[in-house]
Scaffold this motif. Sequence first.
Motif, PDB file in Angstrom:
ATOM      1  N   ARG A 161      -9.085   5.164  10.390  1.00  0.00           N
ATOM      2  CA  ARG A 161     -10.289   5.416   9.591  1.00  0.00           C
ATOM      3  C   ARG A 161     -10.229   6.780   8.902  1.00  0.00           C
ATOM      4  O   ARG A 161     -10.986   7.033   7.973  1.00  0.00           O
ATOM      5  N   CYS A 162      -9.320   7.639   9.373  1.00  0.00           N
ATOM      6  CA  CYS A 162      -9.156   8.968   8.774  1.00  0.00           C
ATOM      7  C   CYS A 162      -8.115   8.975   7.668  1.00  0.00           C
ATOM      8  O   CYS A 162      -7.876  10.018   7.044  1.00  0.00           O
ATOM      9  N   SER A 163      -7.471   7.851   7.429  1.00  0.00           N
ATOM     10  CA  SER A 163      -6.384   7.815   6.453  1.00  0.00           C
ATOM     11  C   SER A 163      -6.911   8.026   5.035  1.00  0.00           C
ATOM     12  O   SER A 163      -7.915   7.423   4.636  1.00  0.00           O
ATOM     13  N   PRO A 164      -6.246   8.890   4.248  1.00  0.00           N
ATOM     14  CA  PRO A 164      -6.650   9.071   2.847  1.00  0.00           C
ATOM     15  C   PRO A 164      -6.308   7.857   1.993  1.00  0.00           C
ATOM     16  O   PRO A 164      -6.786   7.747   0.867  1.00  0.00           O
ATOM     17  N   ARG A 165      -5.491   6.959   2.542  1.00  0.00           N
ATOM     18  CA  ARG A 165      -5.120   5.735   1.822  1.00  0.00           C
ATOM     19  C   ARG A 165      -5.368   4.526   2.719  1.00  0.00           C
ATOM     20  O   ARG A 165      -4.440   3.955   3.284  1.00  0.00           O
ATOM     21  N   PRO A 166      -6.630   4.122   2.880  1.00  0.00           N
ATOM     22  CA  PRO A 166      -6.938   2.976   3.740  1.00  0.00           C
ATOM     23  C   PRO A 166      -6.229   1.723   3.252  1.00  0.00           C
ATOM     24  O   PRO A 166      -6.089   1.501   2.046  1.00  0.00           O
ATOM     25  N   SER A 167      -5.771   0.924   4.188  1.00  0.00           N
ATOM     26  CA  SER A 167      -5.004  -0.271   3.837  1.00  0.00           C
ATOM     27  C   SER A 167      -5.503  -1.471   4.634  1.00  0.00           C
ATOM     28  O   SER A 167      -5.503  -1.435   5.864  1.00  0.00           O
ATOM     29  N   PRO A 168      -5.914  -2.545   3.952  1.00  0.00           N
ATOM     30  CA  PRO A 168      -6.305  -3.764   4.664  1.00  0.00           C
ATOM     31  C   PRO A 168      -5.159  -4.325   5.510  1.00  0.00           C
ATOM     32  O   PRO A 168      -5.393  -4.901   6.572  1.00  0.00           O
TER      33      PRO A 168
END
Length: 233
Positions: free
Chosen positions: A64-71
């Motif tokens: 959830r902290c990722s700058p690039r969220p990925s499904p």
Amino acid sequence: MKSWWRAGVALAVVSTVAAIAMQAVAGQWFPPPVSVSQYGIGPWGWLFSVFVVTMSAAPLVLERCSPRPSPAVRGFLWTGLAGALVMAVVRTDTGGAQASWNAKVHMIGSIFCLAFVPLGMVTALWLRGGAARVVGLLEIAVVEVAIVLLLAAAAGLDTAGLGPTRSWAFWQAVASVVCVLMVVTMAVALRPPGGGRRELLEDHTRPDAPVGGDASILVQEDPVSTRALREHH
């Protein structure tokens, strides 16, 4: 974002403590004589359940902290967590025979957990880039080699010089430990930026970043740095 990161780190700590505790109460340190799943049998089996669930949930929270969220990352991690929940609820057979239906269900859960949790983590680290990508690739390589040798041991080959059964347990333990290390790598790589002087390192492409202005306005809560920058200009 910081709350998600703290929650993920807390889960990682609980997972590590549970892993150590389950070995201590069983009197069997890694690698176990039969399999890691044997820690789930007996009155202290709940420690094994806590270990697999928190180890699998931690990367999902940290993501959830990722700058690039990925499904895709979340899909992999949710699938792995589902496998971990199956492992936590459905126990294997004592001795590792895996003859009963519950042992077979447990084994299926372990396959999903051991396959998809590392896959989700390495994908998240790949998207993060930099050193996180390199470390993630090295860690997933170890996990994949361990899985291959584990499967070879299941087919009757002595892949660790300990006999087929102990070799199975050895490579399973290796994969489990590296998965925990991958969680640590995710925690380090996805740690949210702090305040104060670290604001100078923020991305200058932010919508609120100044263009051509005094760089000192980027410094927050640090009057010494602000004064030094103004004197420089």
